[in-house]
Design a protein around this motif. Structure first.
Motif, mmCIF file in Angstrom:
data_model
loop_
_atom_site.group_PDB
_atom_site.id
_atom_site.type_symbol
_atom_site.label_atom_id
_atom_site.label_comp_id
_atom_site.label_asym_id
_atom_site.label_seq_id
_atom_site.Cartn_x
_atom_site.Cartn_y
_atom_site.Cartn_z
ATOM 1 N N ALA A 217 76.705 16.617 166.083
ATOM 2 C CA ALA A 217 76.600 18.016 166.506
ATOM 3 C C ALA A 217 75.173 18.365 166.929
ATOM 4 O O ALA A 217 74.958 19.194 167.818
ATOM 5 C CB ALA A 217 77.054 18.939 165.383
ATOM 6 N N GLN A 218 74.190 17.731 166.305
ATOM 7 C CA GLN A 218 72.805 17.983 166.674
ATOM 8 C C GLN A 218 72.558 17.643 168.134
ATOM 9 O O GLN A 218 71.910 18.400 168.860
ATOM 10 C CB GLN A 218 71.871 17.153 165.794
ATOM 11 C CG GLN A 218 71.818 17.565 164.342
ATOM 12 C CD GLN A 218 70.964 16.624 163.519
ATOM 13 O OE1 GLN A 218 69.981 16.068 164.009
ATOM 14 N NE2 GLN A 218 71.332 16.411 162.273
ATOM 15 N N TRP A 219 73.091 16.504 168.584
ATOM 16 C CA TRP A 219 72.883 16.091 169.975
ATOM 17 C C TRP A 219 73.565 17.051 170.943
ATOM 18 O O TRP A 219 73.054 17.313 172.035
ATOM 19 C CB TRP A 219 73.403 14.667 170.185
ATOM 20 C CG TRP A 219 72.478 13.626 169.660
ATOM 21 C CD1 TRP A 219 72.617 12.879 168.533
ATOM 22 C CD2 TRP A 219 71.225 13.218 170.236
ATOM 23 N NE1 TRP A 219 71.542 12.039 168.368
ATOM 24 C CE2 TRP A 219 70.680 12.227 169.396
ATOM 25 C CE3 TRP A 219 70.521 13.613 171.370
ATOM 26 C CZ2 TRP A 219 69.456 11.615 169.673
ATOM 27 C CZ3 TRP A 219 69.300 13.002 171.643
ATOM 28 C CH2 TRP A 219 68.782 12.019 170.800
ATOM 29 N N ILE A 220 74.721 17.608 170.524
ATOM 30 C CA ILE A 220 75.408 18.583 171.379
ATOM 31 C C ILE A 220 74.562 19.841 171.534
ATOM 32 O O ILE A 220 74.368 20.355 172.644
ATOM 33 C CB ILE A 220 76.794 18.917 170.797
ATOM 34 C CG1 ILE A 220 77.692 17.666 170.807
ATOM 35 C CG2 ILE A 220 77.445 20.055 171.579
ATOM 36 C CD1 ILE A 220 79.016 17.863 170.124
ATOM 37 N N VAL A 221 74.046 20.351 170.417
ATOM 38 C CA VAL A 221 73.199 21.546 170.463
ATOM 39 C C VAL A 221 71.909 21.253 171.218
ATOM 40 O O VAL A 221 71.436 22.070 172.029
ATOM 41 C CB VAL A 221 72.893 22.031 169.031
ATOM 42 C CG1 VAL A 221 71.902 23.190 169.056
ATOM 43 C CG2 VAL A 221 74.180 22.452 168.330
ATOM 44 N N TYR A 222 71.339 20.087 170.982
ATOM 45 C CA TYR A 222 70.115 19.655 171.644
ATOM 46 C C TYR A 222 70.289 19.695 173.164
ATOM 47 O O TYR A 222 69.488 20.268 173.898
ATOM 48 C CB TYR A 222 69.807 18.236 171.166
ATOM 49 C CG TYR A 222 68.419 17.711 171.479
ATOM 50 C CD1 TYR A 222 67.346 18.003 170.657
ATOM 51 C CD2 TYR A 222 68.197 16.890 172.572
ATOM 52 C CE1 TYR A 222 66.082 17.503 170.924
ATOM 53 C CE2 TYR A 222 66.936 16.382 172.852
ATOM 54 C CZ TYR A 222 65.888 16.689 172.019
ATOM 55 O OH TYR A 222 64.647 16.192 172.291
ATOM 56 N N GLY A 223 71.385 19.082 173.627
ATOM 57 C CA GLY A 223 71.666 19.081 175.064
ATOM 58 C C GLY A 223 71.981 20.457 175.593
ATOM 59 O O GLY A 223 71.578 20.819 176.705
ATOM 60 N N GLY A 224 72.719 21.259 174.808
ATOM 61 C CA GLY A 224 73.063 22.613 175.238
ATOM 62 C C GLY A 224 71.839 23.490 175.420
ATOM 63 O O GLY A 224 71.755 24.268 176.390
ATOM 64 N N ILE A 225 70.876 23.377 174.513
ATOM 65 C CA ILE A 225 69.649 24.171 174.632
ATOM 66 C C ILE A 225 68.859 23.749 175.865
ATOM 67 O O ILE A 225 68.319 24.589 176.600
ATOM 68 C CB ILE A 225 68.800 24.034 173.353
ATOM 69 C CG1 ILE A 225 69.527 24.708 172.174
ATOM 70 C CG2 ILE A 225 67.414 24.633 173.554
ATOM 71 C CD1 ILE A 225 68.818 24.551 170.857
#
Length: 343
Positions: free
Chosen positions: A296-304
């Motif tokens: 989930a961190q990578w998803i949020v990271y990419g989304g930001i």
């Protein structure tokens, strides 16, 4: 306005150890500072000359290995019955050699690869990074391969009148990284503000016009690559002596991606861009780690990252500069008269 970003950040981060006592967060700031130096070095190529290097992690890793091997020593066999032995030396000597050797590598790669442009240059840099990674992985006699180089000594400084000072604590390493990050910023600022920097920007904006004015494209780009590689090598040396263990994973492609993200999100071609992008994307994983799973961190990271580039396509710092320019103009415009009011 944006000219004040770097001095303000320097003052703020110089005061951090006075109130931050959490060693985990201090460690995160040290690693962030090291990768911010790498981002500044990459920005010299990507931001000011327009050349995308996806093998920049090679110089970071070479600097780490050169500095570690200089401090630890080595004994290797070479072809034709030759044998090279080094008993180990000062970490400070390793730091200097890391800068010199990676700068030389950057010069050679620049001389060979800047005869091509665009995708060809990107392929050359990626290939170089992969070759260096394979050498580190397979030359076990020198690098220990996947077993890693361990017990790398801490960085030591020679202070006049005091002698050698070994930096063992996180606070000491924090201030070392902060000072070298400030020095790297000044080097880039001085270079970009010079006649040579104007030549770099000219090649980025309109290479044909720059060539017609007598600018030597290969020489200009090679010098930029040399300085950029030397800075990345110095950051790799800091990393090796702080972590005290390195293996071929130091050449991971994800490190290059992290550097590119820091530059692009902060604003490529600006002095403060890598600083802002480095702080955001260096500390963001630390903020997300306690509250969500790694996936989930990578998803949020990419989304930001996508959100930043969607709202501010040129990056955060150029967006702030544009806002600062528009605000006085908006304040200076006369307000329209209300209906029925006397002029």
């Amino acid at each position: 306005m944006t000219r004040l970003i770097a001095p303000l950040l320097l003052v703020v981060f110089a005061l951090v150890p006075l109130w931050l006592k959490d060693p985990y967060l201090l460690n995160a700031l040290i690693i962030t500072g090291i990768f911010t130096i790498c981002a500044m070095s990459l920005n010299l190529l990507l931001g000011f000359t327009g050349q995308l290097s996806l093998g920049h992690v090679a110089f970071f890793g070479i600097g780490a290995y050169v500095s570690a091997l200089t401090a630890l020593g080595f004994d290797v066999s070479l072809p034709f019955g030759l044998r090279v032995t080094h008993e180990g030396g000062s970490p400070l000597l390793g730091f200097c050699l890391a800068i010199v050797i990676t700068g030389a590598c950057g010069y050679l790669i620049g001389r060979l690869s800047f005869r091509v442009r665009g995708a060809y240059f990107v392929i050359v840099t990626i290939s170089f990074a992969e070759v260096v990674r394979l050498v580190a992985l397979n030359w076990v006699e020198l690098t220990q391969g996947p077993l890693a180089l361990t017990s790398i000594p801490n960085m030591a400084l020679v202070l006049p009148g005091i002698g050698e000072m070994t930096l063992r604590t996180k606070m000491e390493n924090y201030y070392l990284v902060l000072v070298l990050a400030a020095a790297s910023y000044l080097v880039v600022a001085r270079l970009v503000g010079s006649r040579f920097g104007r030549a770099m920007r000219g090649l980025k904006e309109n290479e044909s016009l720059a060539l017609s004015l007598g600018i030597n494209a290969t020489r200009t780009l090679t010098v930029a690559a040399t300085v950029s590689a030397a800075m990345a090598g110095g950051a790799g040396s800091l990393y090796a002596h702080y972590i005290r263990i390195i293996d071929p994973d130091v050449f991971l492609f994800s490190y290059t991606v992290t550097m590119v993200i820091m530059v692009v999100s902060g604003g490529k071609g600006t002095l403060a861009g890598p600083l802002v992008g480095g702080i955001i994307f260096g500390l963001l994983p630390v903020a997300l780690r306690p509250v969500m799973a790694p996936e989930a961190q990578w998803i949020v990271y990419g989304g930001i990252l996508i959100a930043i580039l969607f709202v501010m396509p040129r990056g955060i710092v150029p967006a702030l500069e544009g806002f600062a320019r528009r605000r006085p103009k908006a304040a200076a415009q006369p307000k329209p008269l209300e209906a029925g009011a006397n002029p």
